[in-house]
Design a protein around this motif. Structure first.
Motif, PDB file in Angstrom:
ATOM      1  N   ASP A 220      -7.690 -12.774 -32.363  1.00 15.02           N
ATOM      2  CA  ASP A 220      -8.235 -12.700 -31.009  1.00 15.02           C
ATOM      3  C   ASP A 220      -7.299 -11.870 -30.144  1.00 15.02           C
ATOM      4  N   ALA A 229      -8.701  -5.026 -20.013  1.00 19.98           N
ATOM      5  CA  ALA A 229      -9.178  -4.898 -21.388  1.00 19.98           C
ATOM      6  C   ALA A 229      -9.263  -3.451 -21.856  1.00 19.98           C
ATOM      7  N   THR A 266     -16.947 -12.898 -26.417  1.00 21.92           N
ATOM      8  CA  THR A 266     -15.908 -12.928 -25.394  1.00 21.92           C
ATOM      9  C   THR A 266     -16.194 -14.082 -24.436  1.00 21.92           C
ATOM     10  N   SER A 277     -20.174  -8.614 -23.875  1.00 20.77           N
ATOM     11  CA  SER A 277     -19.244  -7.575 -24.332  1.00 20.77           C
ATOM     12  C   SER A 277     -19.854  -6.815 -25.493  1.00 20.77           C
ATOM     13  N   LEU A 295     -16.610  -4.723 -21.358  1.00 22.23           N
ATOM     14  CA  LEU A 295     -16.841  -6.077 -20.873  1.00 22.23           C
ATOM     15  C   LEU A 295     -17.652  -6.041 -19.583  1.00 22.23           C
ATOM     16  N   ILE A 306     -11.159 -12.292 -26.327  1.00 21.73           N
ATOM     17  CA  ILE A 306     -12.066 -11.403 -27.063  1.00 21.73           C
ATOM     18  C   ILE A 306     -11.933 -11.762 -28.537  1.00 21.73           C
ATOM     19  N   ASP A 307     -13.043 -12.185 -29.137  1.00 17.34           N
ATOM     20  CA  ASP A 307     -13.028 -12.731 -30.490  1.00 17.34           C
ATOM     21  C   ASP A 307     -13.922 -11.888 -31.401  1.00 17.34           C
TER      22      ASP A 307
END
Length: 322
Positions: A220, A229, A266, A277, A295, A306-307
């Motif tokens: 992540d 970001a 996200t 996202s 995003l 953020i995954d």
């Protein structure tokens, strides 16, 4: 067996970094470990093993299932990891293993090394026939393997990855000791960890690695309040550039198959409020692609996660020995 290597890190799949105190030396690559675990299951599930029982597909399937069920651990490099020329590789920070895949966390980002091994049945059949003609077919048979490799580099452009910014969590109870030519006095107390956090890879942004019961190794990006970001820039380098799919996922094509990375999930840490996202891809050349995250508007006073959702199972049918 002759193998062509495409990069220095490409060689790390063969790094012999699994010597533990009072523990026999094991092959570094999980594909090769499959046969060792097959032998274990042979003794456990087959009280009267027959010749070549370790090659039985049922036992191999059990071995693969066992390996796949094991949680991913991150082995620290304290100087024991080497290339094939026995030279230390200090820029490698950690190594994680999964069936058919090794992942190296480096000072530049990540390197995924994929290995697929196949039994060379036709070649072995010819050898056995020659041995029969000479009356020499005796003793345990050798399993000839054909090995293929593929790699993907993921470099974080402009990132700051330093050892003194790393937080290690979930230290293993067991430790490893290494004795090589470049360290004859030994490297002691090398541990594995459940979770690795590299703080401030970009200002206010942490990079977190951990194990997921569903998907294996994950990472992540954690954006602390005020972080931007747009700083995150991942350059993927492999056989072909990344491809954006209609559903917002991306595909990563290697000569061993295609990996898919679902549209990023996200959310705001604490309340799990999802933030829309998606990926933004820019092709650099035929081997390199720049990946960034777009995003939706959100409260920058909150911590954001953020995954990316990477699916390893799409790689040549599941990362195993065919």
């Amino acid at each position: 067996m002759k193998v062509t290597y495409y990069s220095l890190l490409f060689l790390f799949a063969f790094v012999a970094d699994n010597i533990a105190l009072n523990t026999p030396k094991l092959p570094a690559d999980s594909n090769l470990l499959t046969n060792l675990w097959a032998n274990y299951y042979e003794s456990k599930f087959a009280p009267t093993p027959k010749k070549e029982q370790s090659n039985n597909e049922e036992l191999k399937a059990k071995a693969r299932d066992y390996l796949a069920a094991q949680p991913v651990k991150f082995l620290e490099n304290k100087g024991q990891m080497m290339d094939v020329n026995s030279k230390p590789v200090p820029f490698v920070l950690f190594k994680a293993e999964a069936p058919g895949m090794n992942v190296y966390i480096t000072e530049k980002g990540l390197t995924y090394v994929f290995v697929k091994a196949e039994e060379e049945e036709h070649e072995r059949a010819r050898e056995k026939e020659k041995e029969r003609e000479k009356g020499m077919l005796a003793g345990p048979e050798k399993e000839n393997m054909k090995m293929e490799m593929a790699w993907v580099h993921v470099n974080l452009e402009g990132a700051n990855i330093q050892r003194n910014n790393i937080i290690k969590e979930g230290q293993s109870t067991e430790h490893f000791n290494y004795f090589y030519g470049h360290c004859p006095e030994g490297i002691y107390d090398v541990y594995q960890y459940d979770k690795i956090t590299i703080r401030d890879v970009y200002p206010g942004i942490d990079w977190v690695f951990y194990n997921s019961e569903k998907t294996g190794m994950k990472y992540d990006f954690v954006l602390h309040p005020g972080a931007d970001a747009s700083q995150i820039k991942l350059i993927y380098e492999g056989d072909k550039p990344l491809k954006m799919e209609e559903d917002g996922s991306i595909s990563i094509t290697t000569k061993l198959g295609t990996l898919t990375e679902a549209k990023p999930y996200t959310y705001e840490e604490g309340n799990n409020n999802e933030i829309q996202s998606n990926y933004k891809l820019t092709t650099i050349n035929k081997n390199k692609t720049l990946l960034e995250f777009n995003l939706a508007n959100h409260n920058t006073n909150n911590t954001l996660v953020i995954d990316p959702q990477l699916n390893w199972g799409t790689l040549f049918g599941g990362n195993d020995i065919e």
